[in-house]
Write a protein that holds these residues in place. Sequence first.
Motif, PDB file in Angstrom:
ATOM      1  N   VAL A 172       0.844  -1.203   0.000  1.00 13.21           N
ATOM      2  CA  VAL A 172       0.000   0.000   0.000  1.00 13.21           C
ATOM      3  C   VAL A 172       0.877   1.251   0.000  1.00 13.21           C
ATOM      4  O   VAL A 172       1.735   1.409   0.878  1.00 13.21           O
ATOM      5  N   PRO A 173       0.694   2.159  -0.960  1.00 14.34           N
ATOM      6  CA  PRO A 173       1.478   3.397  -0.967  1.00 14.34           C
ATOM      7  C   PRO A 173       0.910   4.417   0.015  1.00 14.34           C
ATOM      8  O   PRO A 173      -0.290   4.414   0.312  1.00 14.34           O
ATOM      9  N   ASP A 174       1.762   5.287   0.502  1.00 16.11           N
ATOM     10  CA  ASP A 174       1.325   6.361   1.391  1.00 16.11           C
ATOM     11  C   ASP A 174       0.969   7.575   0.534  1.00 16.11           C
ATOM     12  O   ASP A 174       1.787   8.464   0.315  1.00 16.11           O
ATOM     13  N   GLU A 182       4.239  -5.949   8.061  1.00 16.26           N
ATOM     14  CA  GLU A 182       5.259  -5.490   7.116  1.00 16.26           C
ATOM     15  C   GLU A 182       4.982  -4.058   6.674  1.00 16.26           C
ATOM     16  O   GLU A 182       3.858  -3.555   6.772  1.00 16.26           O
ATOM     17  N   ASP A 183       6.021  -3.394   6.211  1.00 14.37           N
ATOM     18  CA  ASP A 183       5.874  -2.016   5.749  1.00 14.37           C
ATOM     19  C   ASP A 183       4.909  -1.972   4.569  1.00 14.37           C
ATOM     20  O   ASP A 183       5.003  -2.778   3.643  1.00 14.37           O
ATOM     21  N   GLY A 184       3.959  -1.026   4.597  1.00 15.62           N
ATOM     22  CA  GLY A 184       2.998  -0.921   3.509  1.00 15.62           C
ATOM     23  C   GLY A 184       1.855  -1.910   3.607  1.00 15.62           C
ATOM     24  O   GLY A 184       1.193  -2.185   2.600  1.00 15.62           O
ATOM     25  N   GLU A 185       1.576  -2.436   4.796  1.00 18.57           N
ATOM     26  CA  GLU A 185       0.469  -3.379   4.975  1.00 18.57           C
ATOM     27  C   GLU A 185      -0.612  -2.749   5.844  1.00 18.57           C
ATOM     28  O   GLU A 185      -0.323  -2.120   6.867  1.00 18.57           O
ATOM     29  N   LEU A 186      -1.865  -2.885   5.422  1.00 21.97           N
ATOM     30  CA  LEU A 186      -3.015  -2.427   6.192  1.00 21.97           C
ATOM     31  C   LEU A 186      -3.884  -3.624   6.568  1.00 21.97           C
ATOM     32  O   LEU A 186      -4.116  -4.506   5.737  1.00 21.97           O
ATOM     33  N   VAL A 187      -4.367  -3.619   7.798  1.00 27.46           N
ATOM     34  CA  VAL A 187      -5.318  -4.624   8.262  1.00 27.46           C
ATOM     35  C   VAL A 187      -6.636  -3.908   8.563  1.00 27.46           C
ATOM     36  O   VAL A 187      -6.667  -2.956   9.356  1.00 27.46           O
ATOM     37  N   MET A 188      -7.708  -4.351   7.906  1.00 33.98           N
ATOM     38  CA  MET A 188      -9.016  -3.696   8.024  1.00 33.98           C
ATOM     39  C   MET A 188     -10.049  -4.686   8.549  1.00 33.98           C
ATOM     40  O   MET A 188     -10.257  -5.743   7.966  1.00 33.98           O
TER      41      MET A 188
END
Length: 443
Positions: A50-52, A75-81
């Motif tokens: 996921v980009p910022d 991990e960097d760039g990971e989102l949990v929804m």
Amino acid sequence: MTDTDTDDVLLVRGGTPLEGEITVRGAKNLVPKAMVAALLGSGPSRLRNVPDIRDVRVVRGLLQLHGVTVRAGEEDGELVMDPSRVESAHVADIDAHAGSSRIPILFCGPLLHRLGHAFIPGLGGCDIGGRPVDFHFDVLRKFGARIDKRADGQYLEAPQRLQGCKIRLPYPSVGATEQVLLTAVLAEGLTELTNAAVEPEIEDLICVLQKMGAIISMDTDRTIRITGVDHLDGYTHRALPDRLESASWASAALATGGDILVRGAAQREMMTFLNVYRKVGGAFEVTDGGIRFRHPGGPLNSIALETDVHPGFQTDWQQPLVVALTQATGLSIVHETVYESRLGFTEALNQMGARIQLYRECLGGTPCRFGRRNFLHSAVVSGPTRLQGGELVIPDLRGGFSYLIAALAAEGTSRVHGIDLINRGYENFMEKLGRLGAKVERP
């Protein structure tokens, strides 16, 4: 714009080739939509790469307003929804978050399934031509949604379960195709969508939905069939890389006489662009980790180019490449067939020394919606020309990055206003410019 508005201004000293390497992450045209898809699941979803960028932050805020828990993953760039507690949001809060983005309209189908109602405020986005939201509302009505237009936006209700239907889009709109997918997966029965968009980002969204339990098939004639299911789970998915950002940096390398390794860039999704890049005279090498783009020296070639829906030459590739075409020898012809106002950015390039003439006629063989409607949607670019630094006001996302490329390729210093708009789709672009040796600073 006043001289005190310095927070959104960038000083660019041009004439230095961009050289070095940068990394692109997940596609702006997929990641926010995959985040919306998480609303449909009964459990948590994990989205990686996921980009910022601002569009991600807008959708994250809207999800949280509706009760979705969003946190960073391992991990960097990971989102949990986690959508287990979806709830209605206050109209004023939705409006405050959504004013700068068109993504909120894609919340309609998921919210109708989860809550039975939804509210969509007035929509923002880049001013590059018509993106009629009527496509979306017509689609939702066919599924059985009731829509009440009020002064502050659109109120939607689904008193009963939405029903599958047959839909033919008048144009293969990416947004409308996404709307159908996000709505049809939990609708009762079969939905058949013809003249659908088939961009790589659409395919990746279908992969996300299939991981959740959806039943979706794609035919070779732009027909997508969705068999509705009663339940969807969460997903774990790594977003495909952003081919549009990758092409922007490729054009920057070409326009400035540079050499840029774009880590994360993928050949398959960029084949059409790569063919055109090679015809212009650009060089590229595909590696395991990305694609190296460079100006090999010598003159660039003029070309005839028409934008089109995938698998044609993407409209988002056009503006950055036009800047490079100002440095090509001869007359290049560009026929824009997707957004009728996308060539408006060339006026500023002409003020910098480019020679670009716009025409209302279709200068190309592709059937076009704009040919008889008085839009300046074709361009003839005469080159090569020496660009001079100037005052630039960014009009839209891709046009904005194109102005940045022009300023970097030009002689002298440019003041680029409205630079924050680039944050909508280019992650950490200031840091990336620094890595490539660009001479830029805030005033």
